[in-house]
Design a protein around this motif. Sequence first.
Motif, PDB file in Angstrom:
ATOM      1  N   GLY A  30       0.778  -1.230   0.000  1.00 53.11           N
ATOM      2  CA  GLY A  30       0.000   0.000   0.000  1.00 53.11           C
ATOM      3  C   GLY A  30       0.808   1.278   0.000  1.00 53.11           C
ATOM      4  N   GLN A  31       1.977   1.281  -0.625  1.00 54.13           N
ATOM      5  CA  GLN A  31       2.833   2.465  -0.579  1.00 54.13           C
ATOM      6  C   GLN A  31       3.112   3.086  -1.952  1.00 54.13           C
ATOM      7  N   VAL A  32       3.013   2.322  -3.011  1.00 56.32           N
ATOM      8  CA  VAL A  32       3.483   2.796  -4.315  1.00 56.32           C
ATOM      9  C   VAL A  32       2.698   3.992  -4.814  1.00 56.32           C
ATOM     10  N   PHE A  33       1.368   3.901  -4.843  1.00 51.39           N
ATOM     11  CA  PHE A  33       0.579   4.980  -5.413  1.00 51.39           C
ATOM     12  C   PHE A  33       0.680   6.239  -4.571  1.00 51.39           C
ATOM     13  N   ARG A  34       0.902   6.081  -3.276  1.00 51.21           N
ATOM     14  CA  ARG A  34       1.083   7.242  -2.411  1.00 51.21           C
ATOM     15  C   ARG A  34       2.343   8.013  -2.836  1.00 51.21           C
ATOM     16  N   LEU A  35       3.380   7.287  -3.239  1.00 53.98           N
ATOM     17  CA  LEU A  35       4.608   7.941  -3.703  1.00 53.98           C
ATOM     18  C   LEU A  35       4.395   8.613  -5.060  1.00 53.98           C
ATOM     19  N   LYS A  41       3.634  19.760  -2.591  1.00 54.87           N
ATOM     20  CA  LYS A  41       3.649  20.411  -1.282  1.00 54.87           C
ATOM     21  C   LYS A  41       4.134  19.437  -0.214  1.00 54.87           C
ATOM     22  N   LEU A  42       3.641  18.206  -0.255  1.00 58.16           N
ATOM     23  CA  LEU A  42       4.093  17.209   0.705  1.00 58.16           C
ATOM     24  C   LEU A  42       5.564  16.898   0.517  1.00 58.16           C
ATOM     25  N   ALA A  43       6.006  16.851  -0.724  1.00 60.42           N
ATOM     26  CA  ALA A  43       7.417  16.578  -0.990  1.00 60.42           C
ATOM     27  C   ALA A  43       8.281  17.702  -0.431  1.00 60.42           C
ATOM     28  N   ARG A  44       7.848  18.953  -0.621  1.00 60.89           N
ATOM     29  CA  ARG A  44       8.619  20.076  -0.083  1.00 60.89           C
ATOM     30  C   ARG A  44       8.658  20.040   1.435  1.00 60.89           C
TER      31      ARG A  44
END
Length: 59
Positions: A30-35, A41-44
């Motif tokens: 359950g992690q791939v699509f979240r990435l 904004k979340l990445a920053r």
Amino acid sequence: MQMAITFMAVVAGMVFSLAVALLAEELIFGQVFRLFFASSKLARQAVEANSENSAVRRG
């Protein structure tokens, strides 16, 4: 013409295989699509948090 059909079949098989692998990974972990779809904004925010943590460690 047969070469083009063979090429399309190979490419379609590879794409299908990748899609099944991504689906299986998503169902298990359950992690791939979240990435893939995380907003910039979340990445920053993550980068800023990491830089703050490293500044505190240097200290």
